[in-house]
Design a protein around this motif. Structure first.
Motif, PDB file in Angstrom:
ATOM      1  N   ALA A   2       0.838  -1.194   0.000  1.00 46.69           N
ATOM      2  CA  ALA A   2       0.000   0.000   0.000  1.00 46.69           C
ATOM      3  C   ALA A   2       0.870   1.239   0.000  1.00 46.69           C
ATOM      4  N   GLY A   3       0.395   2.271  -0.724  1.00 49.35           N
ATOM      5  CA  GLY A   3       1.113   3.536  -0.743  1.00 49.35           C
ATOM      6  C   GLY A   3       0.695   4.399   0.419  1.00 49.35           C
ATOM      7  N   VAL A   4       1.034   5.661   0.341  1.00 48.21           N
ATOM      8  CA  VAL A   4       0.646   6.629   1.360  1.00 48.21           C
ATOM      9  C   VAL A   4      -0.836   6.954   1.177  1.00 48.21           C
ATOM     10  N   THR A   5      -1.575   6.850   2.240  1.00 46.53           N
ATOM     11  CA  THR A   5      -3.004   7.152   2.145  1.00 46.53           C
ATOM     12  C   THR A   5      -3.341   8.343   3.028  1.00 46.53           C
ATOM     13  N   GLN A   6      -4.166   9.212   2.477  1.00 44.77           N
ATOM     14  CA  GLN A   6      -4.610  10.391   3.199  1.00 44.77           C
ATOM     15  C   GLN A   6      -6.131  10.400   3.273  1.00 44.77           C
ATOM     16  N   SER A   7      -6.620  10.882   4.398  1.00 46.72           N
ATOM     17  CA  SER A   7      -8.075  11.005   4.533  1.00 46.72           C
ATOM     18  C   SER A   7      -8.404  12.271   5.302  1.00 46.72           C
ATOM     19  N   PRO A   8      -9.543  12.881   4.987  1.00 47.45           N
ATOM     20  CA  PRO A   8     -10.391  12.573   3.827  1.00 47.45           C
ATOM     21  C   PRO A   8      -9.774  13.123   2.541  1.00 47.45           C
ATOM     22  N   THR A   9     -10.337  12.810   1.408  1.00 42.88           N
ATOM     23  CA  THR A   9      -9.840  13.356   0.150  1.00 42.88           C
ATOM     24  C   THR A   9     -10.324  14.781  -0.047  1.00 42.88           C
ATOM     25  N   HIS A  10     -11.511  15.058   0.426  1.00 40.88           N
ATOM     26  CA  HIS A  10     -12.057  16.408   0.367  1.00 40.88           C
ATOM     27  C   HIS A  10     -12.637  16.771   1.723  1.00 40.88           C
ATOM     28  N   LEU A  11     -12.506  18.041   2.076  1.00 45.08           N
ATOM     29  CA  LEU A  11     -13.003  18.514   3.371  1.00 45.08           C
ATOM     30  C   LEU A  11     -13.474  19.945   3.195  1.00 45.08           C
ATOM     31  N   ILE A  12     -14.709  20.188   3.592  1.00 49.60           N
ATOM     32  CA  ILE A  12     -15.257  21.539   3.529  1.00 49.60           C
ATOM     33  C   ILE A  12     -15.583  21.985   4.950  1.00 49.60           C
ATOM     34  N   LYS A  13     -15.029  23.118   5.325  1.00 49.64           N
ATOM     35  CA  LYS A  13     -15.226  23.657   6.666  1.00 49.64           C
ATOM     36  C   LYS A  13     -15.595  25.134   6.563  1.00 49.64           C
ATOM     37  N   THR A  14     -16.198  25.623   7.620  1.00 54.71           N
ATOM     38  CA  THR A  14     -16.485  27.051   7.667  1.00 54.71           C
ATOM     39  C   THR A  14     -15.393  27.766   8.450  1.00 54.71           C
ATOM     40  N   ARG A  15     -15.250  29.043   8.163  1.00 55.52           N
ATOM     41  CA  ARG A  15     -14.230  29.849   8.825  1.00 55.52           C
ATOM     42  C   ARG A  15     -14.392  29.765  10.342  1.00 55.52           C
ATOM     43  N   GLY A  16     -13.285  29.576  11.032  1.00 56.21           N
ATOM     44  CA  GLY A  16     -13.296  29.488  12.485  1.00 56.21           C
ATOM     45  C   GLY A  16     -13.338  28.069  13.024  1.00 56.21           C
ATOM     46  N   GLN A  17     -13.725  27.123  12.174  1.00 55.79           N
ATOM     47  CA  GLN A  17     -13.769  25.734  12.621  1.00 55.79           C
ATOM     48  C   GLN A  17     -12.368  25.121  12.646  1.00 55.79           C
ATOM     49  N   GLN A  18     -12.319  23.867  13.101  1.00 53.30           N
ATOM     50  CA  GLN A  18     -11.073  23.119  13.123  1.00 53.30           C
ATOM     51  C   GLN A  18     -11.135  22.005  12.076  1.00 53.30           C
ATOM     52  N   ARG A  98      15.844   9.359   2.713  1.00 53.63           N
ATOM     53  CA  ARG A  98      15.588   8.712   1.427  1.00 53.63           C
ATOM     54  C   ARG A  98      14.449   9.411   0.690  1.00 53.63           C
ATOM     55  N   GLU A  99      14.158   8.922  -0.535  1.00 55.61           N
ATOM     56  CA  GLU A  99      13.090   9.546  -1.303  1.00 55.61           C
ATOM     57  C   GLU A  99      11.755   9.400  -0.598  1.00 55.61           C
ATOM     58  N   ALA A 100      10.906  10.388  -0.816  1.00 59.48           N
ATOM     59  CA  ALA A 100       9.588  10.404  -0.217  1.00 59.48           C
ATOM     60  C   ALA A 100       8.533  10.066  -1.258  1.00 59.48           C
ATOM     61  N   PHE A 101       7.487   9.439  -0.790  1.00 59.28           N
ATOM     62  CA  PHE A 101       6.359   9.096  -1.647  1.00 59.28           C
ATOM     63  C   PHE A 101       5.125   9.790  -1.087  1.00 59.28           C
ATOM     64  N   PHE A 102       4.330  10.311  -2.011  1.00 57.18           N
ATOM     65  CA  PHE A 102       3.221  11.172  -1.621  1.00 57.18           C
ATOM     66  C   PHE A 102       1.879  10.458  -1.659  1.00 57.18           C
ATOM     67  N   GLY A 103       0.996  10.913  -0.793  1.00 56.73           N
ATOM     68  CA  GLY A 103      -0.397  10.547  -0.874  1.00 56.73           C
ATOM     69  C   GLY A 103      -1.105  11.384  -1.930  1.00 56.73           C
ATOM     70  N   GLN A 104      -2.386  11.155  -2.082  1.00 59.77           N
ATOM     71  CA  GLN A 104      -3.152  11.849  -3.122  1.00 59.77           C
ATOM     72  C   GLN A 104      -3.601  13.237  -2.666  1.00 59.77           C
ATOM     73  N   GLY A 105      -3.403  13.514  -1.372  1.00 64.68           N
ATOM     74  CA  GLY A 105      -3.722  14.838  -0.855  1.00 64.68           C
ATOM     75  C   GLY A 105      -5.134  14.950  -0.306  1.00 64.68           C
ATOM     76  N   THR A 106      -5.303  15.953   0.527  1.00 69.28           N
ATOM     77  CA  THR A 106      -6.624  16.337   1.032  1.00 69.28           C
ATOM     78  C   THR A 106      -6.902  17.748   0.558  1.00 69.28           C
ATOM     79  N   ARG A 107      -8.007  17.909  -0.147  1.00 73.21           N
ATOM     80  CA  ARG A 107      -8.402  19.243  -0.611  1.00 73.21           C
ATOM     81  C   ARG A 107      -9.285  19.885   0.436  1.00 73.21           C
ATOM     82  N   LEU A 108      -8.752  20.872   1.096  1.00 72.65           N
ATOM     83  CA  LEU A 108      -9.480  21.578   2.144  1.00 72.65           C
ATOM     84  C   LEU A 108     -10.058  22.864   1.571  1.00 72.65           C
ATOM     85  N   THR A 109     -11.334  23.032   1.729  1.00 70.20           N
ATOM     86  CA  THR A 109     -12.016  24.256   1.313  1.00 70.20           C
ATOM     87  C   THR A 109     -12.621  24.916   2.547  1.00 70.20           C
TER      88      THR A 109
END
Lengths: 111, 116
Positions: A2-18, A98-109
């Motif tokens: 398995a590669g690097v896994t990130q969660s969630p893939t997308h995240l929508i939050k309102t200003r001031g939240q965590q 050593r070389e690093a391998f990346f996850g697919q990222g989390t898109r935070l809005t």
């Protein structure tokens, strides 16, 4: 393997939240890096963990924090979200020096 | 502290031609690795090629090769027979092999476009 896994893939939050972003490294990798990438721009270094310890931190305010767990997975927390925190957050894992391998990222809005 | 510099923000190449992307770095370490990463529009970071500083021979991966000049601290990427799928952002990166400086450091990246 398995590669690097990130969660969630997308995240929508309102200003001031965590927001909490998670990263599972490749099995056997002890280092985890976090980067912020705004659309069309380069990688801004956030945090580097190795063997459970924070080794280095980028030029970000304290509301960006994280930790690495005994199984080497990692969490990035962003408190008091601001609109400009909207970005792709990339996690990478490596064996130290050593070389690093990346996850697919989390898109935070932040709205 | 180590730094990685990519001074060209954008480059363009004709399909099937060859293009060279430049990168310089600064370090006081003697043992380190250098990398080129590709980030296509999907934004997934992909390792293209790596070079170990102690190896004099330049690394090659199919159409991708590097010109590693250790004394000049230069590490350029050559893409031969460019294809439309090579269009992406390319990042040069450095990591010291051991110690507190073994933090993965990236350049600002270069956007490569491929003309059909």
């Amino acid at each position: 393997e398995a590669g690097v896994t990130q969660s969630p893939t997308h995240l929508i939050k309102t200003r001031g939240q965590q927001a909490t972003l998670r990263c599972s490294p490749i099995s056997g990798h002890t280092s985890v890096y976090w980067y912020q990438q705004a659309l069309g721009l380069g990688l801004q270094f956030l945090l580097w963990y190795d063997e459970g310890e924070e080794r280095n931190r980028g030029n970000f305010p304290p509301r960006f924090s994280g930790r690495q767990f005994p199984n080497y997975s990692s969490e990035l927390n962003v408190n008091a979200l601001e609109l400009e925190d909207s970005a792709l957050y990339l996690c990478a894992s490596s064996l130290a020096g050593r070389e690093a391998f990346f996850g697919q990222g989390t898109r935070l809005t932040v709205v | 502290a180590q730094t990685v510099t990519q001074s060209q923000p954008e480059m363009s190449v004709q399909e099937a031609e060859t293009v060279t992307l430049s990168c310089t770095y600064d370090t006081s370490e003697s043992d380190y690795y250098l990398f080129w990463y590709k980030q296509p529009p999907s934004r997934q970071m992909i390792l293209v090629i790596r070079q170990e500083a102690y190896k004099q021979q330049n690394a090659t991966e199919n159409r991708f090769s590097v010109n590693f000049q250790k004394a000049a601290k230069s590490f350029s990427l050559k893409i031969s027979d460019s294809q439309l799928g090579d269009a992406a952002m390319y990042f040069c990166a450095y990591i010291a092999s051991t110690g507190a400086n073994s933090k993965l450091t990236f350049g600002k990246g270069i956007t490569l476009s491929v003309r059909p």
